[in-house]
Design a protein around this motif. Structure first.
Motif, PDB file in Angstrom:
ATOM      1  N   LEU A 150     -34.602  42.411  36.831  1.00  0.00           N
ATOM      2  CA  LEU A 150     -34.603  42.294  38.142  1.00  0.00           C
ATOM      3  C   LEU A 150     -35.037  41.548  39.025  1.00  0.00           C
ATOM      4  O   LEU A 150     -34.560  41.299  39.952  1.00  0.00           O
ATOM      5  CB  LEU A 150     -35.326  44.263  38.087  1.00  0.00           C
ATOM      6  CG  LEU A 150     -35.010  45.144  37.600  1.00  0.00           C
ATOM      7  CD1 LEU A 150     -35.816  46.714  38.183  1.00  0.00           C
ATOM      8  CD2 LEU A 150     -33.265  45.951  37.409  1.00  0.00           C
ATOM      9  N   ARG A 151     -36.042  41.252  38.795  1.00  0.00           N
ATOM     10  CA  ARG A 151     -36.344  40.235  39.777  1.00  0.00           C
ATOM     11  C   ARG A 151     -35.594  37.977  39.474  1.00  0.00           C
ATOM     12  O   ARG A 151     -35.693  38.106  40.918  1.00  0.00           O
ATOM     13  CB  ARG A 151     -38.411  39.527  39.470  1.00  0.00           C
ATOM     14  CG  ARG A 151     -39.172  40.785  40.031  1.00  0.00           C
ATOM     15  CD  ARG A 151     -40.083  40.772  39.130  1.00  0.00           C
ATOM     16  NE  ARG A 151     -40.869  39.395  40.423  1.00  0.00           N
ATOM     17  CZ  ARG A 151     -41.918  39.006  41.113  1.00  0.00           C
ATOM     18  NH1 ARG A 151     -43.079  38.654  38.921  1.00  0.00           N
ATOM     19  NH2 ARG A 151     -42.985  38.271  41.317  1.00  0.00           N
ATOM     20  N   SER A 152     -35.257  38.330  37.866  1.00  0.00           N
ATOM     21  CA  SER A 152     -34.626  37.320  38.337  1.00  0.00           C
ATOM     22  C   SER A 152     -33.295  37.103  38.770  1.00  0.00           C
ATOM     23  O   SER A 152     -32.391  36.408  39.361  1.00  0.00           O
ATOM     24  CB  SER A 152     -34.374  37.214  36.719  1.00  0.00           C
ATOM     25  OG  SER A 152     -35.575  36.962  35.680  1.00  0.00           O
ATOM     26  N   LEU A 153     -32.603  39.132  37.773  1.00  0.00           N
ATOM     27  CA  LEU A 153     -31.731  38.993  39.425  1.00  0.00           C
ATOM     28  C   LEU A 153     -31.370  38.873  40.449  1.00  0.00           C
ATOM     29  O   LEU A 153     -30.298  38.185  40.838  1.00  0.00           O
ATOM     30  CB  LEU A 153     -30.512  40.138  39.065  1.00  0.00           C
ATOM     31  CG  LEU A 153     -30.636  40.746  37.409  1.00  0.00           C
ATOM     32  CD1 LEU A 153     -29.982  42.343  37.477  1.00  0.00           C
ATOM     33  CD2 LEU A 153     -29.991  40.227  36.783  1.00  0.00           C
ATOM     34  N   GLN A 154     -32.417  38.931  41.247  1.00  0.00           N
ATOM     35  CA  GLN A 154     -32.306  38.792  42.674  1.00  0.00           C
ATOM     36  C   GLN A 154     -32.266  36.903  43.339  1.00  0.00           C
ATOM     37  O   GLN A 154     -31.302  37.427  44.063  1.00  0.00           O
ATOM     38  CB  GLN A 154     -33.954  38.809  43.678  1.00  0.00           C
ATOM     39  CG  GLN A 154     -33.980  40.522  43.626  1.00  0.00           C
ATOM     40  CD  GLN A 154     -35.112  41.330  44.271  1.00  0.00           C
ATOM     41  OE1 GLN A 154     -36.254  40.211  44.395  1.00  0.00           O
ATOM     42  NE2 GLN A 154     -34.901  42.417  45.083  1.00  0.00           N
ATOM     43  N   THR A 155     -32.672  36.141  42.143  1.00  0.00           N
ATOM     44  CA  THR A 155     -32.854  35.021  42.105  1.00  0.00           C
ATOM     45  C   THR A 155     -31.289  34.446  42.544  1.00  0.00           C
ATOM     46  O   THR A 155     -30.383  33.351  43.119  1.00  0.00           O
ATOM     47  CB  THR A 155     -33.564  34.061  41.433  1.00  0.00           C
ATOM     48  OG1 THR A 155     -32.529  34.153  39.690  1.00  0.00           O
ATOM     49  CG2 THR A 155     -34.689  34.220  40.961  1.00  0.00           C
ATOM     50  N   GLY A 157     -28.439  36.835  43.968  1.00  0.00           N
ATOM     51  CA  GLY A 157     -28.025  37.149  45.179  1.00  0.00           C
ATOM     52  C   GLY A 157     -27.600  38.785  44.375  1.00  0.00           C
ATOM     53  O   GLY A 157     -26.825  39.341  44.271  1.00  0.00           O
ATOM     54  N   LYS A 159     -28.108  42.179  41.908  1.00  0.00           N
ATOM     55  CA  LYS A 159     -29.136  43.458  41.453  1.00  0.00           C
ATOM     56  C   LYS A 159     -28.083  44.043  40.406  1.00  0.00           C
ATOM     57  O   LYS A 159     -27.524  43.772  39.422  1.00  0.00           O
ATOM     58  CB  LYS A 159     -28.496  44.659  42.804  1.00  0.00           C
ATOM     59  CG  LYS A 159     -29.059  43.830  44.013  1.00  0.00           C
ATOM     60  CD  LYS A 159     -29.250  44.851  45.373  1.00  0.00           C
ATOM     61  CE  LYS A 159     -29.371  44.727  46.597  1.00  0.00           C
ATOM     62  NZ  LYS A 159     -29.725  46.134  47.838  1.00  0.00           N
ATOM     63  N   ARG A 160     -29.239  45.499  40.237  1.00  0.00           N
ATOM     64  CA  ARG A 160     -28.989  45.721  38.686  1.00  0.00           C
ATOM     65  C   ARG A 160     -28.065  46.876  38.952  1.00  0.00           C
ATOM     66  O   ARG A 160     -27.735  46.610  37.209  1.00  0.00           O
ATOM     67  CB  ARG A 160     -30.127  47.073  38.732  1.00  0.00           C
ATOM     68  CG  ARG A 160     -30.289  47.736  37.535  1.00  0.00           C
ATOM     69  CD  ARG A 160     -31.901  48.774  37.505  1.00  0.00           C
ATOM     70  NE  ARG A 160     -31.604  49.852  38.512  1.00  0.00           N
ATOM     71  CZ  ARG A 160     -32.192  50.617  38.547  1.00  0.00           C
ATOM     72  NH1 ARG A 160     -33.320  51.243  37.869  1.00  0.00           N
ATOM     73  NH2 ARG A 160     -32.554  51.165  39.973  1.00  0.00           N
ATOM     74  N   ILE A 295     -39.909  44.717  44.074  1.00  0.00           N
ATOM     75  CA  ILE A 295     -39.197  44.860  43.739  1.00  0.00           C
ATOM     76  C   ILE A 295     -38.583  46.653  43.225  1.00  0.00           C
ATOM     77  O   ILE A 295     -38.014  47.342  43.073  1.00  0.00           O
ATOM     78  CB  ILE A 295     -38.905  44.244  42.189  1.00  0.00           C
ATOM     79  CG1 ILE A 295     -37.385  44.447  41.476  1.00  0.00           C
ATOM     80  CG2 ILE A 295     -40.091  44.407  41.041  1.00  0.00           C
ATOM     81  CD1 ILE A 295     -35.892  43.599  41.801  1.00  0.00           C
ATOM     82  N   GLU A 298     -37.055  48.382  46.216  1.00  0.00           N
ATOM     83  CA  GLU A 298     -35.810  47.702  46.074  1.00  0.00           C
ATOM     84  C   GLU A 298     -34.566  48.486  45.395  1.00  0.00           C
ATOM     85  O   GLU A 298     -33.437  48.670  45.298  1.00  0.00           O
ATOM     86  CB  GLU A 298     -35.501  45.746  45.736  1.00  0.00           C
ATOM     87  CG  GLU A 298     -36.583  45.674  47.244  1.00  0.00           C
ATOM     88  CD  GLU A 298     -36.755  44.040  47.037  1.00  0.00           C
ATOM     89  OE1 GLU A 298     -36.362  43.653  46.202  1.00  0.00           O
ATOM     90  OE2 GLU A 298     -37.182  43.553  48.542  1.00  0.00           O
ATOM     91  N   GLU A 299     -35.457  48.448  44.586  1.00  0.00           N
ATOM     92  CA  GLU A 299     -34.855  49.237  42.365  1.00  0.00           C
ATOM     93  C   GLU A 299     -34.642  50.644  42.495  1.00  0.00           C
ATOM     94  O   GLU A 299     -34.675  51.305  42.061  1.00  0.00           O
ATOM     95  CB  GLU A 299     -34.934  48.085  41.858  1.00  0.00           C
ATOM     96  CG  GLU A 299     -34.462  46.995  41.553  1.00  0.00           C
ATOM     97  CD  GLU A 299     -33.027  46.537  41.540  1.00  0.00           C
ATOM     98  OE1 GLU A 299     -32.666  47.836  41.427  1.00  0.00           O
ATOM     99  OE2 GLU A 299     -32.175  45.504  41.854  1.00  0.00           O
TER     100      GLU A 299
END
Length: 328
Positions: A150-155, A157, A159-160, A295, A298-299
């Motif tokens: 989830l945190r990697s996806l944020q890098t 832009g 989301k889940r 996170i 946010e999720e």
């Protein structure tokens, strides 16, 4: 002396010692100590292999029962269900559980690992996190690899909801990746190291700062009523940790035998992806959780009004283990 007076004295003594009144309750003799071991925790494997806990508690007639945890989610489920007293998990996974009502504390850190990354097959056209949009990605919910994903996806832009998450336990995630059933996998060592070395799988995104620490968690009631026993467990863990630092190749051999992975895979995990140098919970671990915690909101993994800073403060016990830590 009246019962009310006794209770007041107990509460006053507790305040002076920094302990809660419940910790002064005289518990019945412990008959069984229940804790986990896990392939993502080489220290636990060494401790179990050499029987140092059994040796420590033998004179007291305490039986030591070991339970295998396949992932942080399992260890935390066992703790919440009172199936074990002490269990190992990733730091952010422990915070997620704590924030959602799991009554645990963390008085000890068993390692700082880089145990997760985003993995694709050797022939995959996927090169970056952004390429995962719309793809099937395997990860075990409630674990560091899932939260790392989830945190990697944020890098990038994302989301889940921008990927198709496939919930699989770690070993099954590796199999699904290699069989082409998913496009990517948030891996966990030693399974990830094995896929990398044996199947040529590629790590497309690594970030050691997104890998939260190895937390040794204790049920709050067990820590409060049996602090002496927890202290003895921590001292045994310290014996195992210092042994691993002095004998990394032998520790890797034990991991290889227990997890049934090749010695090169175990060496990669123990020697290159694990730091066993700082077992004392402190500001380093608190700050890492504070950075990672957003996170969870946010999720929508915790309630919107959850006080995560309070949960962190109540989770990480920075004082208990100090007298028992071996200074290098």
């Amino acid at each position: 002396m009246k019962r009310r007076t006794l209770l007041k004295l107990a509460a006053g003594s507790a305040a002076l010692s920094g302990l809660s009144p419940v910790s002064l309750v005289v518990a019945a003799p412990l008959k069984e100590l229940r804790l986990d071991y896990a392939y993502y925790s080489p220290v636990s494997l060494v401790l179990r292999r050499f029987g140092w806990l059994e040796e420590e508690f033998k004179a007291d007639g305490v039986q030591v029962r070991w339970v295998l945890s396949a992932g942080s989610n399992r260890a935390l489920e066992y703790l919440n269900a009172n199936s074990i007293d002490i269990g190992s998990s990733a730091g952010l996974a422990a915070l997620l559980a704590k924030a959602n009502g799991n009554p645990i504390k963390t008085p000890y850190i068993f390692s700082r690992p880089e145990w997760t990354a985003l993995v694709v097959r050797k022939d995959s056209p996927i090169r970056t996190v952004a390429d995962l949009k719309g793809k099937k990605v395997a990860a075990t919910k409630g674990t560091d690899p899932y939260l790392f994903l989830l945190r990697s996806l944020q890098t990038a832009g994302l989301k889940r909801g921008d990927i198709e998450h496939v919930g699989l336990q770690h070993a099954d995630g590796r199999a699904a990746l290699e069989q082409g059933k998913v496009d990517a996998w948030a891996g966990l060592d030693p399974h990830m190291a094995a896929s990398e070395l044996e199947s040529g799988s590629k790590l497309i995104y690594r970030n050691v700062a997104f890998n939260t620490y190895g937390f040794l968690n204790v049920r709050e009631d067990f820590l409060a009523t049996r602090p002496a026993e927890v202290a003895r467990v921590i001292k045994a863990y310290e014996r195992a940790r210092t042994w691993v630092r002095a004998n990394p190749s032998e520790a890797a051999r034990i991991l290889s035998e227990e997890a049934k992975v090749s010695l090169p895979v175990a060496l990669l995990q123990v020697k290159l992806r694990s730091d066993f140098s700082n077992p004392q919970p402190g500001s380093e671990h608190v700050k890492a959780l504070q950075v990672a915690a957003p996170i969870l909101k946010e999720e929508a993994l915790v309630k919107a009004d959850t006080d995560l800073n309070r949960a962190i403060a109540e989770l990480v016990d920075t004082r208990f283990a100090q007298p028992y830590i071996t200074r290098a």
